[in-house]
Design a protein around this motif. Structure first.
Motif, PDB file in Angstrom:
ATOM      1  N   ALA A   1       0.856  -1.343  -0.152  1.00  0.00           N
ATOM      2  CA  ALA A   1       0.044  -0.058   0.154  1.00  0.00           C
ATOM      3  C   ALA A   1       0.829   1.070   0.053  1.00  0.00           C
TER       4      ALA A   1
ATOM      5  N   HIS B   1      -5.156   3.678   1.307  1.00  0.00           N
ATOM      6  CA  HIS B   1      -4.918   2.571   0.422  1.00  0.00           C
ATOM      7  C   HIS B   1      -5.069   1.518   1.099  1.00  0.00           C
ATOM      8  N   GLY B   2      -4.301   1.424   2.141  1.00  0.00           N
ATOM      9  CA  GLY B   2      -4.147   0.089   3.219  1.00  0.00           C
ATOM     10  C   GLY B   2      -5.580  -0.257   3.605  1.00  0.00           C
TER      11      GLY B   2
ATOM     12  N   VAL C   1      -1.384  -6.542   4.534  1.00  0.00           N
ATOM     13  CA  VAL C   1      -1.083  -5.174   3.933  1.00  0.00           C
ATOM     14  C   VAL C   1       0.153  -4.580   4.357  1.00  0.00           C
TER      15      VAL C   1
ATOM     16  N   TYR D   1       3.569  -1.732   3.892  1.00  0.00           N
ATOM     17  CA  TYR D   1       4.055  -0.404   3.821  1.00  0.00           C
ATOM     18  C   TYR D   1       5.251  -0.443   3.790  1.00  0.00           C
TER      19      TYR D   1
END
Ligand code: ATP
Length: 219
Positions: free
Chosen positions: A101, A106-107, A118, A120
């Motif tokens: 993400a 978005h995540g 997810v 990052y």
């Protein structure tokens, strides 16, 4: 047990690095990218590299994507493509979907539509670097959940020569020393009376706020 089958969609810096590493560990990897040049660059590294648009359900179906154990979606810029791809993978019944993400929002969307994990990479790497910059004794910082992290802390200054009982990290900071590392050796059941030596590294788990207090106490 059969070896796990991985597919990685999006051969940017992150996706290609995941694909290369998995391949290096001996796993079968299918690399997918809409850009033919990117897939060509990967073709000598992974088991299969194909050009396809992952927002095209039929294309993913034709690749037999649901037979893969884990699919990594590493499309960052085009958020719409990342979300659509995840949705299609979920619909097709892929057992484990990991998605990179770009932002918290978005995540959140990715988790809501069924991404199993997810990631990052930019945010997490930034956090790790920041902790190391703030205190050079912090060698690594890994987020476990929104509230908990693990940190690697170099034994230095006032810690040298003391033992875990004397440092009393659990009572003073509410954190737990899980292991003591020296080079590649890991002692996973450290004894409270063992003297700490310069060069050793404490692997500590705790709530983030408590870990910050601990970091401040041993700058
Ligand atoms: P990096 O990991 O380099 O930071 P990034 O997050 O900036 O990457 P992008 O460069 O936007 O991500 O996308 C990564 C790759 O995903 C690109 O090579 C791009 O061609 C590919 N890609 C984007 N959309 C799709 C799609 N719908 N289907 C397949 N591949 C796609």
């Amino acid at each position: 047990m059969a070896k796990k089958q991985y597919a990685v969609i999006g051969m940017g810096r992150f996706g290609s690095s995941v694909a290369k590493a998995l391949s290096g560990m001996g796993f079968d990897v299918l690399a997918i990218d809409a850009d033919e040049q990117r897939t060509q660059e990967m073709s000598s590294i992974v088991t299969h590299a194909v050009s396809a648009d992952s927002t095209d359900e039929e294309a993913l179906r034709a690749l037999g994507i649901r037979n893969f154990d884990v699919v990594v979606v590493a499309i960052g810029e085009d958020i719409q493509a990342s979300i659509l791809t995840t949705l299609i993978l979920k619909d097709l019944g892929v057992p484990a979907i990991l998605v990179k993400a770009k932002s918290e929002l978005h995540g959140k969307v990715l988790s809501k539509i069924g991404a199993d994990k997810v990631i990052y990479p930019e945010r997490d790497m930034g956090m790790r670097v920041a902790h190391h910059l703030a205190s050079p004794n912090i060698l690594d910082y890994i987020e476990l959940s929104p509230d908990y992290s693990i940190l690697d802390m170099k034994v230095s200054g006032p810690m040298v020569g003391k033992n875990l009982q004397e440092l009393n990290i659990r009572a003073r900071f509410g954190c737990n020393v899980m292991a003591i590392r020296q080079g590649d050796e890991m002692n996973i059941s450290p004894r409270p009376e063992d003297r700490l030596m310069e060069g050793e590294v404490l692997v500590i788990v705790g709530r983030k706020d408590n870990l910050t207090k601990l970091e401040m106490a041993y700058p």
